[in-house]
Design a protein around this motif. Structure first.
Motif, short mmCIF file in Angstrom:
data_model
loop_
_atom_site.label_atom_id
_atom_site.label_comp_id
_atom_site.label_asym_id
_atom_site.label_seq_id
_atom_site.Cartn_x
_atom_site.Cartn_y
_atom_site.Cartn_z
N VAL A 12 0.82 -1.22 0.00
CA VAL A 12 0.00 0.00 0.00
C VAL A 12 0.85 1.26 0.00
N TYR A 13 2.17 1.13 0.08
CA TYR A 13 3.03 2.31 0.24
C TYR A 13 2.76 3.35 -0.85
N ASN A 14 2.65 2.91 -2.09
CA ASN A 14 2.36 3.83 -3.20
C ASN A 14 1.03 3.52 -3.87
N HIS A 15 0.14 2.87 -3.12
CA HIS A 15 -1.15 2.48 -3.72
C HIS A 15 -1.95 3.69 -4.20
N HIS A 16 -1.81 4.83 -3.53
CA HIS A 16 -2.58 6.02 -3.93
C HIS A 16 -2.24 6.45 -5.35
N LEU A 17 -1.05 6.12 -5.84
CA LEU A 17 -0.66 6.50 -7.20
C LEU A 17 -1.40 5.67 -8.25
N SER A 18 -1.75 4.44 -7.90
CA SER A 18 -2.43 3.57 -8.86
C SER A 18 -3.94 3.74 -8.87
N VAL A 19 -4.47 4.47 -7.90
CA VAL A 19 -5.92 4.72 -7.86
C VAL A 19 -6.29 5.61 -9.04
N PRO A 20 -7.21 5.20 -9.89
CA PRO A 20 -7.56 6.01 -11.07
C PRO A 20 -8.35 7.26 -10.68
N TYR A 21 -8.23 8.28 -11.50
CA TYR A 21 -9.04 9.48 -11.33
C TYR A 21 -10.45 9.19 -11.82
N ARG A 22 -11.41 9.51 -11.02
CA ARG A 22 -12.81 9.34 -11.41
C ARG A 22 -13.51 10.69 -11.38
N PRO A 23 -14.46 10.88 -12.26
CA PRO A 23 -15.15 12.19 -12.28
C PRO A 23 -16.13 12.33 -11.12
N HIS A 44 -20.56 11.21 -2.23
CA HIS A 44 -20.92 9.86 -1.81
C HIS A 44 -20.05 8.88 -2.56
N GLY A 45 -19.21 8.16 -1.85
CA GLY A 45 -18.36 7.17 -2.49
C GLY A 45 -17.18 6.82 -1.62
N ASP A 46 -16.42 5.84 -2.04
CA ASP A 46 -15.23 5.43 -1.32
C ASP A 46 -14.30 6.61 -1.16
N ASN A 47 -13.85 6.86 0.06
CA ASN A 47 -13.10 8.11 0.27
C ASN A 47 -11.72 8.09 -0.36
N LEU A 48 -11.13 6.94 -0.61
CA LEU A 48 -9.85 6.91 -1.31
C LEU A 48 -10.01 7.40 -2.74
N HIS A 49 -11.04 6.93 -3.41
CA HIS A 49 -11.31 7.37 -4.79
C HIS A 49 -11.78 8.82 -4.83
N ALA A 50 -12.54 9.21 -3.79
CA ALA A 50 -13.00 10.60 -3.73
C ALA A 50 -11.82 11.55 -3.57
N LEU A 51 -10.88 11.20 -2.69
CA LEU A 51 -9.72 12.07 -2.48
C LEU A 51 -8.89 12.18 -3.76
N LYS A 52 -8.75 11.08 -4.49
CA LYS A 52 -8.00 11.13 -5.75
C LYS A 52 -8.74 12.00 -6.76
N ALA A 53 -10.06 11.93 -6.79
CA ALA A 53 -10.85 12.74 -7.71
C ALA A 53 -10.76 14.23 -7.38
N LEU A 54 -10.50 14.55 -6.10
CA LEU A 54 -10.39 15.95 -5.70
C LEU A 54 -9.04 16.56 -6.03
#
Length: 426
Positions: A12-23, A44-54
């Protein structure tokens, strides 16, 4: 610097980099007023994906982050569901929810928090601050995680919040009456000169100033002697003083007066030095209420009488949402308001990626009402109650709500939008 090692960290060390951007998809029907991309947001949504989208809109722009993540008590029924490319991590998903009997529950909590904390750190501005509530289950591991992410030098403090004023009835050893708030700055050195906002003096603090007819008003005293760090530099501050009683004194070994002699004599002539009732006490400095700072610096002990407790938060939520609301762990609005008072200005952006019942949104609205500010909130909630509770609470606070004994009150008219961020599996 020591690092915290937990099972799965390498995955998980760099997992945030592999999370895709979602609209972020606005839902006009869920908005109050016209839908705006620069207004308040409830996602409303998974906060990991939400943070990446922001990230494209808010990277380095968020002024204050407050989160209330799972405490990992073993009874919260939270689940680890990050799609990390590892057989071990995928096996974890089959063992959800994370319960008390799970021998890896602390590792899973750290694995869940790590990528989210990394994205939160990137979203925070250079002048921003991070606040996280926890209890004894994960506080020590969280300190090590945050020291590694923020840098140990950016640790600001660990606040003890008195969450209850009655002992736990099921406790047979020691009743746990407080939780913690870990505080970090993105760049602490930027605050070292001016500090954060002061808090208003409460009635207890004001009562420490005595009114004895002094024309300058109520006053209190502070010691005039201080500890000596550099004896050679402060040698001129170790002069003798003749008290009104006639006795002559000097500072104790290892201490010196806080004024040079000329300033002391001027302050003495002006009646700003106090020698006790009989004129035979060591000198203290008079500090006048009306001449002092408007407020006081925040301390690390926050009693429930000042910021509310769990019972207050629950009663407040029931007053807004009705007696059938079953959310059991809301945070008091007063608690988050104090954080906003300390760490934000009227134009700040505040982010809460574990929004729960929406207390942070409520607190932002209340803070804006008090000082006419234009703070914006971003709330993220992944559970299904994001609409029925999180959004609905904020909506009722904006529109005004009535409950027994108090008239319906509109705190603030402000446009908010409800964005639905689809879950990865949808």
């Amino acid at each position: 610097m020591p690092e915290l090692h937990f099972k799965g960290k390498e995955f998980v060390y760099n997992h945030h980099l592999s999370v895709p951007y979602r609209p972020l998809v606005p839902r006009a029907g869920k908005s109050l007023g016209k839908t705006r991309l620069d207004g308040n947001r409830i996602i409303h949504g998974d906060n990991l994906h939400a943070l990446k989208a922001l990230m494209p809109l808010y990277a380095g722009k968020v002024n204050c982050i407050f989160i209330d993540p799972p405490y990992n008590t073993g009874s919260e029924n939270w689940s680890y569901n990050d799609a990390v490319n590892s057989p071990m991590m995928r096996a974890w998903i089959k063992e959800n929810p994370v319960g008390l009997e799970d021998a890896l529950r602390h590792d899973k909590w750290c694995a869940m928090m790590w990528p989210r904390l990394r994205l939160l750190h990137e979203l925070l501005s250079e002048f921003g601050s991070f606040w996280m509530t926890l209890d004894d289950n994960e506080i020590h591991r969280a300190r090590l995680l945050l020291d590694e992410l923020f840098g140990e030098g950016n640790f600001v403090g660990c606040i003890a919040w008195e969450k209850t004023y009655t002992p736990k009835s099921n406790s047979r050893v020691v009743s746990s009456d407080h939780d913690y708030i870990l505080v970090y700055a993105k760049t602490k050195k930027l605050f070292e000169e001016d500090g954060w906002n002061l808090l208003e003096k409460d009635e207890t603090q004001k009562a420490r100033y005595a009114d004895d007819g002094d024309p300058r008003g109520p006053w209190r005293t502070f010691p005039m002697d201080v500890r000596t760090e550099d004896a050679e530099k402060r040698k001129d501050y170790r002069y003798s003083i003749k008290l009104p009683s006639g006795r002559v004194i000097k500072p104790a070994d290892g201490r010196h007066w806080s004024f040079p002699k000329e300033k002391f004599e001027a302050e003495r002539a002006a009646g700003r030095i106090y020698f006790g009732v009989d004129g035979d006490a060591g000198p203290t400095v008079k500090a006048y209420l009306r001449e002092g700072r408007e407020g006081v610096i925040a301390r690390t002990w926050w009693p429930y009488k000042q910021v509310g407790g769990n019972q207050d938060a629950k009663q407040e939520l029931l007053a807004i949402m009705g007696s059938d609301c079953e959310f059991i762990t809301p945070k008091p609005v007063q608690l988050i308001e104090r954080i906003l008072q300390i760490a934000t200005d009227p134009q700040s952006i505040i982010l809460d990626s574990f929004a729960g019942s929406g207390s942070t949104g409520h607190a932002v609205i209340a803070a804006n009402k008090k000082d006419g500010g234009n703070r914006k909130f971003i709330l993220v909630e992944g559970e299904q109650y994001a609409d029925s509770l999180t959004r609905e609470r904020v909506s009722r606070v904006i529109k005004g709500y009535a409950f027994e004994g108090v008239q319906r009150t509109t705190l603030l008219k402000e446009t908010i939008s409800f964005s639905n961020l689809k879950r990865p599996e949808d």
